[in-house]
Design a protein around this motif. Structure first.
Motif, PDB file in Angstrom:
ATOM      1  N   LEU A  70      20.212  34.539  37.859  1.00 19.88           N
ATOM      2  CA  LEU A  70      20.257  35.432  39.010  1.00 19.88           C
ATOM      3  C   LEU A  70      21.522  36.283  38.955  1.00 19.88           C
ATOM      4  N   SER A  71      21.335  37.597  38.881  1.00 13.69           N
ATOM      5  CA  SER A  71      22.473  38.511  38.902  1.00 13.69           C
ATOM      6  C   SER A  71      22.836  38.811  40.352  1.00 13.69           C
ATOM      7  N   VAL A  72      24.108  38.641  40.693  1.00 13.61           N
ATOM      8  CA  VAL A  72      24.569  38.853  42.067  1.00 13.61           C
ATOM      9  C   VAL A  72      25.414  40.115  42.143  1.00 13.61           C
ATOM     10  N   VAL A  73      25.752  40.519  43.373  1.00 14.98           N
ATOM     11  CA  VAL A  73      26.561  41.719  43.573  1.00 14.98           C
ATOM     12  C   VAL A  73      27.833  41.637  42.716  1.00 14.98           C
ATOM     13  N   PRO A  74      28.115  42.675  41.934  1.00 17.80           N
ATOM     14  CA  PRO A  74      29.234  42.616  40.979  1.00 17.80           C
ATOM     15  C   PRO A  74      30.602  42.821  41.617  1.00 17.80           C
ATOM     16  N   LEU A  75      31.096  41.778  42.268  1.00 20.15           N
ATOM     17  CA  LEU A  75      32.440  41.809  42.842  1.00 20.15           C
ATOM     18  C   LEU A  75      33.377  41.062  41.895  1.00 20.15           C
ATOM     19  N   ASP A  76      34.229  41.781  41.221  1.00 19.92           N
ATOM     20  CA  ASP A  76      35.116  41.175  40.224  1.00 19.92           C
ATOM     21  C   ASP A  76      36.380  40.658  40.926  1.00 19.92           C
ATOM     22  N   ILE A  77      36.206  39.547  41.645  1.00 16.76           N
ATOM     23  CA  ILE A  77      37.295  38.930  42.401  1.00 16.76           C
ATOM     24  C   ILE A  77      37.445  37.501  41.909  1.00 16.76           C
ATOM     25  N   SER A  78      38.684  37.054  41.722  1.00 20.10           N
ATOM     26  CA  SER A  78      38.907  35.688  41.278  1.00 20.10           C
ATOM     27  C   SER A  78      39.974  35.022  42.124  1.00 20.10           C
ATOM     28  N   ALA A  79      39.840  33.706  42.265  1.00 21.64           N
ATOM     29  CA  ALA A  79      40.847  32.935  42.990  1.00 21.64           C
ATOM     30  C   ALA A  79      42.184  33.000  42.261  1.00 21.64           C
TER      31      ALA A  79
END
Length: 221
Positions: free
Chosen positions: A175-184
């Protein structure tokens, strides 16, 4: 089979909007009634010394999901002694909801690449659907070679749904999800250097991190 429940586990150190949006994509796409966020107590694949205290991570999850329909924090792994093994959590949920409720275990593409190292991983395929989420810049193409070698013969590909059917009746669902390139990791780095994390985490989590000073004195890896 009734509408299902998704298990979304992780360290959530800290929880951010990328986690929340991915969970919402899974919930909506699969028609799940609920997503349970499961913070890990002692992740077997991480150095426990670098992970923030469980109480703080749980509190941030509760702040992030408060009042959100279909989202719930499930601290089962924090209440269980020893390392956090997903197979134990999945079995606990299956026992709770019974065989008529669909259970979907959600994990990232990077974690699935190491799935063959997980405790009793073949049993996971037999107990629930496995949802493998991807977002750019990760590779989105998914094929049978991504299934652990030891279990490939138990699967067949369904071109209509784009998923892999296990002999138990459960599926592996890319499943491809909204591409938010955020990391902890990036959020912790920003806080450690005094930079803004506005719009990367929910407002309530941002306020908590500001008041607590978490991550500011020590940059966790």
């Amino acid at each position: 089979m009734s509408a299902g429940i998704g298990i979304f586990g992780g360290t959530f150190d800290p929880v951010h909007v990328g986690h929340l949006r991915a969970a919402e994509d899974v919930r909506e796409t699969l028609g799940l009634t609920e997503i349970r966020f499961v913070p890990a107590a002692t992740p077997p694949h991480k150095d426990a010394r670098t992970v923030t205290a469980p109480a703080a991570r749980r509190h941030m999850l509760e702040l992030a999901t408060a009042g959100v329909p279909g989202f719930r924090v499930w601290p089962i792994e924090l209440e269980r002694s020893g390392p956090s093994y997903s197979i134990d959590t999945i079995r606990a949920l299956c026992d709770e909801v019974g065989p008529t409720t669909r259970v979907a275990f959600v994990l990232g593409r990077d974690a699935f690449a190491e799935f063959h190292t997980w405790r009793e991983f073949p049993a996971i395929f037999s107990l629930c659907d496995v949802v493998v989420i991807t977002r750019p810049p990760e590779q989105t193409a998914f094929s049978v070679v991504d299934i652990p070698v030891a279990t490939r013969e138990a699967f067949c590909y369904d071109a209509r749904s784009g998923s892999f059917h296990h002999e138990s009746g459960h599926r592996v669902i890319p499943l491809s999800v909204v591409p938010l390139d955020i990391s902890a990791t990036d959020i912790r780095s920003r806080l450690a250097s005094g930079r803004s994390i506005r719009f990367l985490v929910p407002t309530a989590v941002e306020a908590y991190l500001e008041s607590s000073g978490l991550y500011r004195s020590t940059h966790a890896s």
